[in-house]
Design a protein around this motif. Sequence first.
Motif, PDB file in Angstrom:
ATOM      1  N   GLN A 117       0.840  -1.193   0.000  1.00 29.36           N
ATOM      2  CA  GLN A 117       0.000   0.000   0.000  1.00 29.36           C
ATOM      3  C   GLN A 117       0.880   1.250   0.000  1.00 29.36           C
ATOM      4  O   GLN A 117       1.831   1.352   0.775  1.00 29.36           O
ATOM      5  CB  GLN A 117      -0.904   0.021   1.236  1.00 29.36           C
ATOM      6  CG  GLN A 117      -1.993   1.066   1.143  1.00 29.36           C
ATOM      7  CD  GLN A 117      -2.991   0.903   2.269  1.00 29.36           C
ATOM      8  OE1 GLN A 117      -2.833   0.060   3.128  1.00 29.36           O
ATOM      9  NE2 GLN A 117      -4.026   1.711   2.265  1.00 29.36           N
ATOM     10  N   ILE A 118       0.573   2.151  -0.910  1.00 25.97           N
ATOM     11  CA  ILE A 118       1.372   3.373  -1.032  1.00 25.97           C
ATOM     12  C   ILE A 118       0.987   4.329   0.085  1.00 25.97           C
ATOM     13  O   ILE A 118      -0.189   4.661   0.263  1.00 25.97           O
ATOM     14  CB  ILE A 118       1.140   4.047  -2.403  1.00 25.97           C
ATOM     15  CG1 ILE A 118       1.568   3.096  -3.525  1.00 25.97           C
ATOM     16  CG2 ILE A 118       1.894   5.363  -2.486  1.00 25.97           C
ATOM     17  CD1 ILE A 118       1.220   3.587  -4.911  1.00 25.97           C
ATOM     18  N   GLU A 119       1.975   4.758   0.844  1.00 22.08           N
ATOM     19  CA  GLU A 119       1.751   5.698   1.945  1.00 22.08           C
ATOM     20  C   GLU A 119       1.697   7.116   1.391  1.00 22.08           C
ATOM     21  O   GLU A 119       2.634   7.572   0.708  1.00 22.08           O
ATOM     22  CB  GLU A 119       2.890   5.571   2.963  1.00 22.08           C
ATOM     23  CG  GLU A 119       2.723   6.450   4.183  1.00 22.08           C
ATOM     24  CD  GLU A 119       1.560   6.018   5.066  1.00 22.08           C
ATOM     25  OE1 GLU A 119       0.968   6.906   5.697  1.00 22.08           O
ATOM     26  OE2 GLU A 119       1.249   4.811   5.109  1.00 22.08           O
ATOM     27  N   LEU A 120       0.585   7.827   1.656  1.00 18.59           N
ATOM     28  CA  LEU A 120       0.452   9.200   1.173  1.00 18.59           C
ATOM     29  C   LEU A 120       1.225  10.155   2.066  1.00 18.59           C
ATOM     30  O   LEU A 120       1.348   9.946   3.280  1.00 18.59           O
ATOM     31  CB  LEU A 120      -1.022   9.611   1.148  1.00 18.59           C
ATOM     32  CG  LEU A 120      -1.956   8.822   0.225  1.00 18.59           C
ATOM     33  CD1 LEU A 120      -3.385   9.320   0.399  1.00 18.59           C
ATOM     34  CD2 LEU A 120      -1.536   8.933  -1.229  1.00 18.59           C
ATOM     35  N   THR A 121       1.733  11.207   1.479  1.00 14.05           N
ATOM     36  CA  THR A 121       2.380  12.257   2.265  1.00 14.05           C
ATOM     37  C   THR A 121       1.307  13.084   2.963  1.00 14.05           C
ATOM     38  O   THR A 121       0.124  13.018   2.606  1.00 14.05           O
ATOM     39  CB  THR A 121       3.209  13.186   1.362  1.00 14.05           C
ATOM     40  OG1 THR A 121       2.305  13.903   0.505  1.00 14.05           O
ATOM     41  CG2 THR A 121       4.220  12.403   0.537  1.00 14.05           C
ATOM     42  N   LEU A 172      -3.806  15.967   2.980  1.00 14.23           N
ATOM     43  CA  LEU A 172      -4.484  17.262   3.150  1.00 14.23           C
ATOM     44  C   LEU A 172      -5.356  17.578   1.951  1.00 14.23           C
ATOM     45  O   LEU A 172      -6.515  17.966   2.101  1.00 14.23           O
ATOM     46  CB  LEU A 172      -3.443  18.363   3.356  1.00 14.23           C
ATOM     47  CG  LEU A 172      -3.989  19.796   3.495  1.00 14.23           C
ATOM     48  CD1 LEU A 172      -4.823  19.921   4.767  1.00 14.23           C
ATOM     49  CD2 LEU A 172      -2.855  20.821   3.495  1.00 14.23           C
ATOM     50  N   GLN A 173      -4.817  17.385   0.760  1.00  9.98           N
ATOM     51  CA  GLN A 173      -5.581  17.695  -0.443  1.00  9.98           C
ATOM     52  C   GLN A 173      -6.804  16.779  -0.574  1.00  9.98           C
ATOM     53  O   GLN A 173      -7.856  17.207  -1.033  1.00  9.98           O
ATOM     54  CB  GLN A 173      -4.678  17.568  -1.686  1.00  9.98           C
ATOM     55  CG  GLN A 173      -3.636  18.667  -1.803  1.00  9.98           C
ATOM     56  CD  GLN A 173      -4.229  20.062  -1.650  1.00  9.98           C
ATOM     57  OE1 GLN A 173      -5.194  20.425  -2.345  1.00  9.98           O
ATOM     58  NE2 GLN A 173      -3.661  20.855  -0.734  1.00  9.98           N
ATOM     59  N   ILE A 216      -4.161  16.544  12.697  1.00  5.55           N
ATOM     60  CA  ILE A 216      -5.167  15.476  12.810  1.00  5.55           C
ATOM     61  C   ILE A 216      -4.830  14.330  11.860  1.00  5.55           C
ATOM     62  O   ILE A 216      -4.836  13.148  12.250  1.00  5.55           O
ATOM     63  CB  ILE A 216      -6.574  16.023  12.504  1.00  5.55           C
ATOM     64  CG1 ILE A 216      -6.989  17.056  13.554  1.00  5.55           C
ATOM     65  CG2 ILE A 216      -7.607  14.890  12.441  1.00  5.55           C
ATOM     66  CD1 ILE A 216      -8.222  17.849  13.172  1.00  5.55           C
ATOM     67  N   LEU A 217      -4.512  14.671  10.609  1.00  8.74           N
ATOM     68  CA  LEU A 217      -4.234  13.656   9.593  1.00  8.74           C
ATOM     69  C   LEU A 217      -2.967  12.869   9.929  1.00  8.74           C
ATOM     70  O   LEU A 217      -2.864  11.672   9.618  1.00  8.74           O
ATOM     71  CB  LEU A 217      -4.107  14.310   8.225  1.00  8.74           C
ATOM     72  CG  LEU A 217      -5.395  14.966   7.672  1.00  8.74           C
ATOM     73  CD1 LEU A 217      -5.095  15.756   6.413  1.00  8.74           C
ATOM     74  CD2 LEU A 217      -6.450  13.903   7.395  1.00  8.74           C
ATOM     75  N   ALA A 218      -2.006  13.525  10.571  1.00  2.00           N
ATOM     76  CA  ALA A 218      -0.742  12.856  10.913  1.00  2.00           C
ATOM     77  C   ALA A 218      -0.957  11.767  11.949  1.00  2.00           C
ATOM     78  O   ALA A 218      -0.208  10.785  12.001  1.00  2.00           O
ATOM     79  CB  ALA A 218       0.257  13.888  11.435  1.00  2.00           C
TER      80      ALA A 218
END
Length: 458
Positions: free
Chosen positions: A6-10, A15-16, A454-456
């Motif tokens: 699974q590709i980990e998103l930055t 955020l986008q 939050i996303l982190a």
Amino acid sequence: MAKKKQIELTIEEKLQNALVPKEEQPYKIPSNWCWIRLENIAEWGSGGTPSRKRKEYYNGNIPWIKTGELNNGYIFNSEEKITELGLKNSSAKLYPINTVIIAMYGATIGKVGILSIEATTNQACACAIVYKNILFKYVFHYLIYQKEAFINKSKGGAQPNLSQEIIKKHEIPLPPIKEQQRIVNRIESLFAKLDRAKELIENTLAQFEQNKMAILHKAFIGELTAKWRKENNIDLSSWENGILMDFCKINPKKINTKEFDDDMIVSFIPMPCVSDIWGKIVKKELRKLGEVKKGYTNFFEGDVLFAKITPCMENGKSAIVDKLENDIGFGSTEFYVLRCDENKLNNKYLHYFVRQKTFRDEAKGEMTGAVGQQRVPKTFLENYKMKVPTIKEQQEIVNILDKLLAKYNKIKNLEQQLEKIELLKKAILAKAFRGELGTNNPDEESAENLLKEILAEK
């Protein structure tokens, strides 16, 4: 075959994905706020109902909340409680204090609450454990503000339903954390003042209602016209014993619509067009006869309409039919039509009679059907025992009641003030979530940074 990694998103990519595209944003907000979706502000879940067939699942010590208990405020207890066994053997989950709950189904859809206790819920509740970087009270007030939007998004005719997915995809404006706190403080300060005014008005109205009920009670036991009877050399023996159907027809035979053209315009009166506050028809719709002749109640000028369902009957929803288009009226089948024998019963006298609390309390005690959809049976009205004065005394009673109750009309105008208070609350919430309360500081860092935090952690 090996699974694909699974590709980990930055964080920037996350955020986008989290931000609502500009073309989907409901309205303009301050530049340091951002539009996101409710799925990004909380961990969402729902509840479940332990099997009713298993007595050992109920009457425990774990609070179990149903949507009818959501009161747009804090929840301190529950009507029912389940056991550890009931929790373990159902999809119910134990939610922490400060969980925000919103109703997803039926008549309570969009109602909100905050847990002040650890509790479980049924499956009709969507539960949000708000992330630590967001104020749960901010989310709570926003959900209240969005009630109509949620109702519009619900599916399912007579029993509208929301899903968790619809709720989670719903948009929410996110301000910086300090601005969230200022918004909550301002909302609660303004609402506290409005609630104090509301309480004073409701106390005044309650006193009015008490006085009115006392007057009506005196009217129908002969006390109001004691002097009149003495002046006219008659006594209470002139009052006739009987049952309601001796003096009026209940749901009389419908008009023969074959005699009329289906395109003829007639008056149509649905349930909401009868005011339980004033006991009057406040609006009439115009429809073609062909649209309403089947499946609706038929009535004429002078008939008394009496609501048979809860809570309309309990609130005294009743009215005398006044002028009708082409002298024909149709309306909700949830009304009984009472047509007086004009030689025995004055329709205004009957209208006052069925609106008195004593009568409605007795009717409530005879209701049948499922809870929330109970109805007054026709046999209750037909066989209701009553003592009826002469037509002349009935008219005198109506005259006295009209005069005595007229002075309360100004007090009853306070009902309109209650409506204004609710409109003011809506206006305050609208300004709050547009950044128009005068609390926003444009120099504070963008809410996007808060969203990144939050996303982190997700």
